[in-house]
Structure formats: C-alpha cells, structure tokens
Design a protein around this motif. Structure first.
Motif, PDB file in Angstrom:
ATOM      1  N   LEU A  56      -1.963 -10.485  16.802  1.00 56.49           N
ATOM      2  CA  LEU A  56      -2.432 -10.632  15.740  1.00 56.49           C
ATOM      3  C   LEU A  56      -2.131  -9.642  14.782  1.00 56.49           C
ATOM      4  O   LEU A  56      -1.695  -8.285  15.150  1.00 56.49           O
ATOM      5  N   PHE A  57      -1.567  -9.814  13.613  1.00 54.57           N
ATOM      6  CA  PHE A  57      -0.785  -9.010  12.632  1.00 54.57           C
ATOM      7  C   PHE A  57      -1.982  -8.864  11.633  1.00 54.57           C
ATOM      8  O   PHE A  57      -2.599  -9.785  10.935  1.00 54.57           O
ATOM      9  N   ILE A  58      -2.466  -7.660  11.107  1.00 49.97           N
ATOM     10  CA  ILE A  58      -3.499  -7.230  10.431  1.00 49.97           C
ATOM     11  C   ILE A  58      -2.672  -6.683   9.285  1.00 49.97           C
ATOM     12  O   ILE A  58      -2.109  -5.453   9.547  1.00 49.97           O
ATOM     13  N   GLY A  59      -2.565  -6.936   7.881  1.00 50.39           N
ATOM     14  CA  GLY A  59      -1.924  -6.272   6.758  1.00 50.39           C
ATOM     15  C   GLY A  59      -2.741  -6.051   5.783  1.00 50.39           C
ATOM     16  O   GLY A  59      -3.704  -6.971   5.147  1.00 50.39           O
ATOM     17  N   THR A  60      -2.557  -4.900   4.932  1.00 53.51           N
ATOM     18  CA  THR A  60      -3.155  -4.760   3.887  1.00 53.51           C
ATOM     19  C   THR A  60      -2.288  -4.482   2.881  1.00 53.51           C
ATOM     20  O   THR A  60      -1.452  -3.634   2.916  1.00 53.51           O
ATOM     21  N   SER A  61      -2.273  -5.455   1.841  1.00 56.79           N
ATOM     22  CA  SER A  61      -1.518  -5.311   0.660  1.00 56.79           C
ATOM     23  C   SER A  61      -1.674  -4.152  -0.308  1.00 56.79           C
ATOM     24  O   SER A  61      -2.780  -3.732  -0.374  1.00 56.79           O
ATOM     25  N   ASN A  62      -0.598  -3.711  -0.760  1.00 59.27           N
ATOM     26  CA  ASN A  62      -0.606  -2.451  -1.687  1.00 59.27           C
ATOM     27  C   ASN A  62      -0.830  -3.332  -3.208  1.00 59.27           C
ATOM     28  O   ASN A  62      -0.834  -4.665  -3.397  1.00 59.27           O
ATOM     29  N   SER A  63      -0.980  -2.531  -4.235  1.00 61.74           N
ATOM     30  CA  SER A  63      -1.189  -2.927  -5.739  1.00 61.74           C
ATOM     31  C   SER A  63       0.173  -3.632  -6.141  1.00 61.74           C
ATOM     32  O   SER A  63      -0.097  -4.789  -6.861  1.00 61.74           O
ATOM     33  N   ALA A  64       1.462  -3.401  -5.685  1.00 64.08           N
ATOM     34  CA  ALA A  64       2.445  -4.072  -6.056  1.00 64.08           C
ATOM     35  C   ALA A  64       2.270  -5.606  -5.335  1.00 64.08           C
ATOM     36  O   ALA A  64       2.783  -6.439  -6.253  1.00 64.08           O
TER      37      ALA A  64
END
Length: 133
Positions: free
Chosen positions: A29-37
């Motif tokens: 399971l990959f959990i990613g939090t995108s940044n503003s860009a």
C-alpha cells in the motif's frame, strides 16, 4: 504530465524485474500526499491517474491492484503487487521521492488475512521462546 513521466521511468526500469520474480509477488500500500505543485498540475490536467501509472507498473512485472483518493484527506492510496525482489521494491519506492510532487509518501507491505491467521497461530511459539530466556 509528471504521472506520465513516472510511467515512462518505470517502463525504462523494466529490466530490473524478471519472470521468476513475477511468480512470487508481494503486495504494498502506497500512501501519498501531494504538494501544492502536484495539485496545480492535477487541476490543470484532470484525469484518471490510475490509468496513467498502470502501464508503467505492468511493464515492470507488477500489477496495479487499486488506486483511490481519500475524501477530505487529499491523500492517494495505491495498492500494487510487485515482484519479490527487495532491491527492486526499494528502487520502486525511491523513484517517487525525487519528482518534487509529494509532501509525504509511505510504503506499507500488506499481508493477507490467511497469513495473519497463521501468524497468530505462531504467537505461542514465540512466547514460549521468550519464557525460556
């Protein structure tokens, strides 16, 4: 665009996984939090992100199992089956760290419920060893 670049990068690394590795898959399971860009890029180019990464993962001998977004969290939750090769798995993980689009990124190996039941059956064995110390 960056997701397409990720797919291309993953396809170019395809020689890292072998047919023998594909026989023994591990699930993550990959959990990613995108940044503003990343959000700006996604808003400017809306689309199904799962479709844009599936081909690259498959080219590596893996399989995209699911791709979800958390409502109200802004995180994505991606499950992937990858060949059982620890150096390949770590390279797969690290390949995302340098793209500049993630604020936070985690990789968690998952196990089946049947495997968990087997692990629970082994708890007394472990406790018996602890009691001998």
């Amino acid at each position: 665009m960056k997701h397409l670049a990720f797919g291309t990068l993953m396809a170019l690394c395809g020689s890292m996984a072998t047919a023998e590795d594909a026989a023994n898959m591990r699930t993550f399971l990959f959990i990613g939090t995108s940044n503003s860009a990343a959000w700006e890029m996604q808003i400017a180019n809306p689309g199904d992100r799962a479709a844009s990464v599936k081909g690259g993962i498959e080219a590596l001998g893996g399989e995209l199992l699911s791709y979800y977004w958390g409502l109200g969290s802004g995180k994505n939750y991606i499950t992937v089956a990858l060949p059982d090769d620890p150096t390949f798995i770590q390279a797969f993980y690290v390949s995302r760290l340098g793209d500049g689009l993630l604020e936070d990124y985690q990789m968690i190996e998952l196990m089946s419920s049947a495997d968990m039941a087997e692990a629970l059956e082994r708890v007394p064995e472990i406790k018996a060893q602890d009691d001998l110390k």
